[in-house]
Write a protein that holds these residues in place. Sequence first.
Motif, PDB file in Angstrom:
ATOM      1  N   THR A 101       0.928  -1.170  -0.191  1.00 13.29           N
ATOM      2  CA  THR A 101       0.130   0.149   0.079  1.00 13.29           C
ATOM      3  C   THR A 101       0.721   1.049   0.000  1.00 13.29           C
ATOM      4  OG1 THR A 101      -1.884  -1.117   1.274  1.00 13.29           O
ATOM      5  CG2 THR A 101      -2.006   1.083   1.169  1.00 13.29           C
ATOM      6  N   ALA A 102       2.016   1.158   0.943  1.00 16.50           N
ATOM      7  CA  ALA A 102       2.633   2.298   0.786  1.00 16.50           C
ATOM      8  C   ALA A 102       3.658   2.650  -0.272  1.00 16.50           C
ATOM      9  CB  ALA A 102       3.802   2.209   1.997  1.00 16.50           C
ATOM     10  N   LEU A 103       4.103   1.658  -1.043  1.00 15.95           N
ATOM     11  CA  LEU A 103       4.677   1.796  -2.281  1.00 15.95           C
ATOM     12  C   LEU A 103       3.943   2.314  -3.447  1.00 15.95           C
ATOM     13  CD1 LEU A 103       7.421   1.649  -3.752  1.00 15.95           C
ATOM     14  CD2 LEU A 103       7.016  -0.784  -4.073  1.00 15.95           C
ATOM     15  N   ASN A 104       2.740   1.453  -3.527  1.00 18.93           N
ATOM     16  CA  ASN A 104       1.982   2.218  -4.548  1.00 18.93           C
ATOM     17  C   ASN A 104       1.251   3.316  -4.426  1.00 18.93           C
ATOM     18  OD1 ASN A 104       2.344  -0.179  -6.518  1.00 18.93           O
ATOM     19  ND2 ASN A 104       0.735  -1.255  -5.746  1.00 18.93           N
ATOM     20  N   SER A 105       1.194   3.637  -3.205  1.00 17.95           N
ATOM     21  CA  SER A 105       0.462   5.364  -2.978  1.00 17.95           C
ATOM     22  C   SER A 105       1.691   6.379  -3.400  1.00 17.95           C
ATOM     23  CB  SER A 105       0.292   5.234  -1.410  1.00 17.95           C
ATOM     24  OG  SER A 105      -0.962   4.188  -1.152  1.00 17.95           O
ATOM     25  N   VAL A 106       2.691   5.928  -3.069  1.00 15.62           N
ATOM     26  CA  VAL A 106       3.705   6.952  -3.374  1.00 15.62           C
ATOM     27  C   VAL A 106       4.051   6.915  -4.769  1.00 15.62           C
ATOM     28  CG1 VAL A 106       6.014   7.224  -3.237  1.00 15.62           C
ATOM     29  CG2 VAL A 106       4.983   6.950  -1.138  1.00 15.62           C
ATOM     30  N   ARG A 107       3.903   5.770  -5.504  1.00 12.86           N
ATOM     31  CA  ARG A 107       4.130   5.629  -6.985  1.00 12.86           C
ATOM     32  C   ARG A 107       2.862   6.522  -7.709  1.00 12.86           C
ATOM     33  NH1 ARG A 107       7.889   2.043  -9.140  1.00 12.86           N
ATOM     34  NH2 ARG A 107       6.735   1.947 -11.012  1.00 12.86           N
ATOM     35  N   LYS A 108       1.858   6.040  -7.132  1.00  8.81           N
ATOM     36  CA  LYS A 108       0.785   6.862  -7.890  1.00  8.81           C
ATOM     37  C   LYS A 108       0.669   8.346  -7.804  1.00  8.81           C
ATOM     38  CE  LYS A 108      -4.515   6.618  -7.558  1.00  8.81           C
ATOM     39  NZ  LYS A 108      -5.538   6.099  -7.023  1.00  8.81           N
ATOM     40  N   ALA A 109       1.155   8.825  -6.474  1.00 15.48           N
ATOM     41  CA  ALA A 109       1.374  10.442  -6.379  1.00 15.48           C
ATOM     42  C   ALA A 109       2.233  10.804  -7.225  1.00 15.48           C
ATOM     43  CB  ALA A 109       1.538  10.462  -4.704  1.00 15.48           C
TER      44      ALA A 109
END
Length: 249
Positions: A101-109
Amino acid sequence: MIKIKDLTAEIDGKQILNGLNLEIGAGEVHAIMGPNGAGKSTLSYILSGREEYEVTGGSIEMNGENILEMSPEERAAAGVFLAFQYPVEIPGVQMSTFLKTALNSVRKARGEEELDALALLKLMKQKQKQIGVSDEMLKRAVNVGFSGGEKKRNEVLQMMMLEPKFAVLDETDSGLDIDALKVVSEGVNALRAEDRSFLVITHYQRLLDYIKPDVVHVLAKGKIVKTGGPELALDLEKNGYAQFEEKAA
């Protein structure tokens, strides 16, 4: 990378930082050392955007952008990372789910594509081997029942997955034995790069035997009172902080 100018800050009406100035270049590792109550953890919390701490003056820029105007989530997306002195437990949230969740949230942002389950698993396996995080640990709830060393390994694994531009390590050596300290330091050293900077906050010289700083600062009474090379940490270990507290006063 980071430019802090005349920073003053307080919590619950008590002033902690008193005109702090600090510049960290890209690719550099800086260490901050100081006695209890000097403002070390306060600085780390303000950099990451903890809301209880009120900035009353000064500025913090990261690559020319004012991060004080950013939310904690926006700072994370911009590449700020904080490894806590006392990592919190998150019951009911599996470690692997948390990392995904953390990694994909940052990538999406950042406008990047999210990693699918297979790509994420491959990346996680690669990183966890480097710092001795077992598959069993990733199946457990975040930090629940973890030893001090396991919690710190977990923090470094998060950092290795997120690959921040600017990482703050707030007394990462706290509660670690020598073996755990070496493992954690190896994880940090593996991330050193020309486009990534670190701020290492510590009481003791021993961490700096493993994470070699380019610059060492002494923080006393809320401001930087001395800056030097790695030899400054050795002097502090030998002679203590009293001389610098008097200077700050």
